[in-house]
Every structure is written in structure tokens, then in C-alpha cells.
Design an enzyme around this catalytic site. Structure first.
Site, PDB file in Angstrom:
ATOM      1  N   GLY A  20       0.798  -1.203   0.000  1.00 51.60           N
ATOM      2  CA  GLY A  20       0.000   0.000   0.000  1.00 51.60           C
ATOM      3  C   GLY A  20       0.834   1.257   0.000  1.00 51.60           C
ATOM      4  O   GLY A  20       2.064   1.215   0.099  1.00 51.60           O
ATOM      5  N   VAL A  22       1.020   5.350   1.698  1.00 50.39           N
ATOM      6  CA  VAL A  22       0.582   6.175   2.813  1.00 50.39           C
ATOM      7  C   VAL A  22       0.590   7.626   2.361  1.00 50.39           C
ATOM      8  O   VAL A  22       1.575   8.113   1.783  1.00 50.39           O
ATOM      9  CB  VAL A  22       1.490   5.995   4.047  1.00 50.39           C
ATOM     10  CG1 VAL A  22       1.017   6.899   5.190  1.00 50.39           C
ATOM     11  CG2 VAL A  22       1.489   4.537   4.496  1.00 50.39           C
ATOM     12  N   LYS A  37      -3.429   5.092   4.972  1.00 49.26           N
ATOM     13  CA  LYS A  37      -2.823   3.989   4.233  1.00 49.26           C
ATOM     14  C   LYS A  37      -3.864   3.403   3.292  1.00 49.26           C
ATOM     15  O   LYS A  37      -4.969   3.050   3.713  1.00 49.26           O
ATOM     16  CB  LYS A  37      -2.311   2.907   5.189  1.00 49.26           C
ATOM     17  CG  LYS A  37      -1.481   1.828   4.504  1.00 49.26           C
ATOM     18  CD  LYS A  37      -0.793   0.923   5.533  1.00 49.26           C
ATOM     19  CE  LYS A  37       0.149  -0.055   4.866  1.00 49.26           C
ATOM     20  NZ  LYS A  37       0.876  -0.884   5.862  1.00 49.26           N
ATOM     21  N   ASP A 127       8.429  -6.338  12.022  1.00 49.82           N
ATOM     22  CA  ASP A 127       9.178  -5.495  11.087  1.00 49.82           C
ATOM     23  C   ASP A 127       9.715  -4.256  11.801  1.00 49.82           C
ATOM     24  O   ASP A 127       9.556  -3.125  11.327  1.00 49.82           O
ATOM     25  CB  ASP A 127       8.298  -5.094   9.902  1.00 49.82           C
ATOM     26  CG  ASP A 127       9.118  -4.607   8.702  1.00 49.82           C
ATOM     27  OD1 ASP A 127      10.337  -4.911   8.639  1.00 49.82           O
ATOM     28  OD2 ASP A 127       8.552  -3.929   7.831  1.00 49.82           O
TER      29      ASP A 127
END
Length: 206
Positions: A20, A22, A37, A127
Site C-alpha cells: 500500500g 501512505v 494507508k 518489522d
């Protein structure tokens, strides 16, 4: 293609990833700046991942070190998640930026506090890196660090357990035992440690 989000005007793109983009946006009703997002390629798998990201953020609403989710929409095109805008940017700007030790230690303590609550709930971020640690500036010019980008996060939901066998993450920050071992809390802690090293030295090399 023009992107339309109800009650919001998109100002500019902040970042783009595999799942995606942002955008910085303005809420028309009151002028609030937010981050939105927007999902790419809304197939079933990506929609499930996007929904999981929103659910993790919603579940972590009381966590002061996770970005706030404001609203979301999954029925239209595009699917979107509206979050608070962290106007201080990410800690990526601190890498090799000669940021003093005290500020780095404070930032890492904020991130660790955020992870503690996620882990207590049975989730993982998966992450952790400087790009996903975001700065919110307070009126008194102090700041709070918040965890952002939960696109790879493990949803603390019983049905999501098997996905922890997958070594998602960013090369250089992934715990060395992966993917041979299951992902657990220690893998997030390892990534946070690598992040601290990078902020201090300018490199992820140990």
C-alpha cells in the site's frame, strides 16, 4: 487514478510499499492532519492482511507507543486505514545523524514499552526498524516514539498462530534463527537491538 476517501482530502504521498501507499491527508470536518494507508491490489489475501493490520491497531488503542487508528473502510475501492500523523517523521533520519545517546536510549525505551504491550496480548510486530519507529512531537517540544506500519504484524487472535512460521521482515533486521524456527517475542527484541545499533553506529553490521 484519482483516490477518493470520504471526508478527507489527500495532500501528498508520504511513502509507498509492496502492499500500500501512505498519504498525508486533511480531515475536511476539522482540518486535522492524518496519515491514510491505501491498499494496493485488493485481492482476498491482501484484504485479509489489511484487515489484520487495522485490528491490531484497534486492539492496541490503549498503548501510548503505538500509532492511533482513527477510522477505516474495507468495503469500497480503495480500502483504507486512517491513522494519526506522526509529524516528527521516522527514526530513519537519526541514522548516522549524530543523535546523542540519551535521546536514542529514550527512543528505544519507548519502542520497547510498546512491544511489551503487544507481546502481552499475544502479538508480534515482525518489522521493527528505524523506518517504523515514528516521532510524535508534544506541545512542550518533547516527543514520544510510536510503533507504526503493522502490515506484517501477527494478530493476537487464535486463528493466526501458524503465520508465525513465516520469516517476514526486512533483511538485516530479521533474527538469524528464522525461518528455521517459529517467530516469537525474542525476534522482535532482536530487531529492536539491531535498530539501536544502527542508530548508534550508522550501520546494521555487528
Amino acid at each position: 487514478m484519482t483516490i477518493e476517501i470520504p471526508n478527507f482530502s489527500l495532500d501528498r504521498k508520504l511513502s509507498e510499499g509492496g502492499f500500500g501507499s501512505v498519504y498525508l491527508a486533511t480531515r475536511r470536518s476539522d482540518g486535522l492532519k492524518v496519515a491514510i494507508k491505501v491498499l494496493h491490489l485488493p485481492n482476498d489475501a491482501n484484504l485479509q492482511r489489511f484487515y489484520r493490520e487495522a485490528r491490531v491497531l484497534y486492539q492496541q488503542a490503549p498503548n501510548p507507543h503505538v500509532v492511533d487508528i482513527l477510522e477505516w473502510g474495507f468495503d469500497g475501492d480503495p480500502a483504507y486505514i486512517v491513522m494519526e500523523f506522526c509529524q516528527g517523521g521516522s527514526l530513519r533520519q537519526w541514522v548516522a545523524g549524530h543523535t546523542d545517546l540519551a535521546r536514542i536510549c529514550q527512543a528505544m525505551s519507548h519502542a520497547a514499552a510498546g512491544l511489551v504491550e503487544i507481546h502481552k496480548a499475544g502479538g508480534f510486530h515482525r518489522d521493527i526498524k528505524p523506518d517504523n519507529l515514528l516521532l510524535v512531537l508534544r506541545p512542550d517540544q518533547t516527543y514520544v516514539v510510536k510503533l507504526g506500519d503493522f502490515g506484517l504484524a501477527r494478530d493476537p487472535h487464535p486463528s493466526s498462530g501458524p503465520m508465525t512460521r513465516t520469516a517476514w521482515g526486512t533483511t538485516g533486521y530479521i533474527a538469524p534463527e528464522l525461518p528455521a524456527a517459529a517467530y516469537d517475542q525474542r525476534c522482535d527484541v532482536y530487531s529492536l537491538g539491531v535498530t539501536a545499533i544502527e542508530l548508534l553506529t550508522g550501520s546494521v553490521e555487528t
